[in-house]
Write an enzyme that holds these catalytic residues in place. Sequence first.
Site, mmCIF file in Angstrom:
data_model
loop_
_atom_site.group_PDB
_atom_site.id
_atom_site.type_symbol
_atom_site.label_atom_id
_atom_site.label_comp_id
_atom_site.label_asym_id
_atom_site.label_seq_id
_atom_site.Cartn_x
_atom_site.Cartn_y
_atom_site.Cartn_z
ATOM 1 N N ASN A 175 51.626 43.760 27.258
ATOM 2 C CA ASN A 175 51.296 43.028 26.023
ATOM 3 C C ASN A 175 49.799 43.155 25.701
ATOM 4 O O ASN A 175 49.408 43.375 24.549
ATOM 5 C CB ASN A 175 51.627 41.534 26.159
ATOM 6 C CG ASN A 175 53.111 41.261 26.324
ATOM 7 O OD1 ASN A 175 53.941 42.137 26.088
ATOM 8 N ND2 ASN A 175 53.458 40.046 26.734
ATOM 9 N N ALA A 188 52.958 35.247 24.381
ATOM 10 C CA ALA A 188 51.999 36.360 24.221
ATOM 11 C C ALA A 188 50.766 36.004 23.390
ATOM 12 O O ALA A 188 49.934 36.880 23.136
ATOM 13 C CB ALA A 188 52.665 37.623 23.654
ATOM 14 N N ALA A 189 50.617 34.726 23.020
ATOM 15 C CA ALA A 189 49.398 34.345 22.284
ATOM 16 C C ALA A 189 48.166 34.595 23.160
ATOM 17 O O ALA A 189 47.155 35.130 22.702
ATOM 18 C CB ALA A 189 49.459 32.884 21.866
ATOM 19 N N GLY A 190 48.290 34.222 24.438
ATOM 20 C CA GLY A 190 47.180 34.472 25.367
ATOM 21 C C GLY A 190 46.913 35.961 25.515
ATOM 22 O O GLY A 190 45.763 36.389 25.617
ATOM 23 N N ASP A 191 47.981 36.757 25.512
ATOM 24 C CA ASP A 191 47.816 38.216 25.652
ATOM 25 C C ASP A 191 47.112 38.797 24.423
ATOM 26 O O ASP A 191 46.258 39.678 24.539
ATOM 27 C CB ASP A 191 49.187 38.885 25.829
ATOM 28 C CG ASP A 191 49.905 38.377 27.070
ATOM 29 O OD1 ASP A 191 49.212 38.001 28.038
ATOM 30 O OD2 ASP A 191 51.145 38.330 27.054
ATOM 31 N N ARG A 236 54.913 34.346 14.950
ATOM 32 C CA ARG A 236 55.997 35.337 14.938
ATOM 33 C C ARG A 236 56.752 35.319 16.272
ATOM 34 O O ARG A 236 56.212 34.899 17.294
ATOM 35 C CB ARG A 236 55.409 36.733 14.674
ATOM 36 C CG ARG A 236 54.432 36.669 13.492
ATOM 37 C CD ARG A 236 54.093 37.939 12.861
ATOM 38 N NE ARG A 236 53.387 38.920 13.642
ATOM 39 C CZ ARG A 236 53.039 40.091 13.138
ATOM 40 N NH1 ARG A 236 53.340 40.406 11.884
ATOM 41 N NH2 ARG A 236 52.390 40.972 13.867
HETATM 42 O O1 RIB Z 1 52.440 36.350 28.415
HETATM 43 C C1 RIB Z 1 53.766 36.523 28.013
HETATM 44 C C2 RIB Z 1 54.466 37.417 28.991
HETATM 45 O O2 RIB Z 1 54.562 36.774 30.241
HETATM 46 C C3 RIB Z 1 55.885 37.757 28.619
HETATM 47 O O3 RIB Z 1 55.972 38.886 27.807
HETATM 48 C C4 RIB Z 1 56.578 37.898 29.960
HETATM 49 O O4 RIB Z 1 57.020 39.187 30.236
HETATM 50 C C5 RIB Z 1 55.569 37.420 30.997
HETATM 51 O O5 RIB Z 1 54.956 38.452 31.650
#
Ligand code: RIB
Length: 301
Positions: A43, A245-248, A281
Amino acid sequence: MKKIVVVGSINMDVVIRVPHIPTIGETVLAKGQQLYGGGKGANQAIAASRLGGNVYMIGRLGDDAYGKKLYNELVNNNVKVKAVEYDTNFPTGTAYICVSDKGDNTIVVNQGANGRLDIEQIKRYECILQDADYCILQMEIPISTIEYVIDFCKKKNIKVILNPAPAHLLSDETLEGIYMILPNETELAILCNNSGTIEDMAKSLHKKGIENVIVTLGGNGSMLVNEKTTKHFPAMSFPVVDTTAAGDAFVGAVTVGLSEGMDLEKAIEFATCAAGITVSREGAQASLPDRKMVDSYFSMR
Ligand code: RIB
């Protein structure tokens, strides 16, 4: 163009929408199930690449249908994948994610092949890592690998950006000299033994020799602690659909901002915007915005 190397996990996310997150012993009926590309490493790599970063990934997949799909996602998003290997003995990592009507989530990860991303694999691709400007790490791969990569990066003057998720204690020696750490509140509390306010704990990490500590606070924005400042950055207002995935998105965006020469505060505002769009989203990789979208909201703020 600066080089960003992500060393981390790649998962298939099995996402279950539920009215609320079940408590212990409770059974709830799901509204449906969907598959999305995920994994914190992948991500963050895709987040950075969609925003214009020059991104390489070191990761490990199972030699199976999920693995091939996730590999193609990386390629289609311009992430360089020479150091992504297939493991013939372990399946692709999977994450089981409950997302509530409020957009909150719980995540359980079955590491699979991610758990086999070992020091030997890193050594095979040192030629890719050694001239990186930034190395992004999370903690869904073996701790021994993370410690090795951090040590390697310090020796080569590569800036380490560590997203300590899921939180795991690291020695003071490992933490000393890291360029940036980005825990959320829960991870911060685990790393600091719940020893005070958010600001106190962030300062205690900074005192261990981490140059920049950024605590991501969900809807409350983020807090930066470094030598020069302790500063709160408010979140941008977006409707909350799914916070996965907001943190990502934040980690990928702040790295791209810095790699383009933004000062740290501007890079944090840029990342706040990317994370805000992401929560509006569904899915992990599916929700990560491209540069055009972030720029358009960023210029309106
Ligand atoms: O940060 C979100 C992610 O954490 C997800 O996509 C999941 O796969 C976990 O790794």
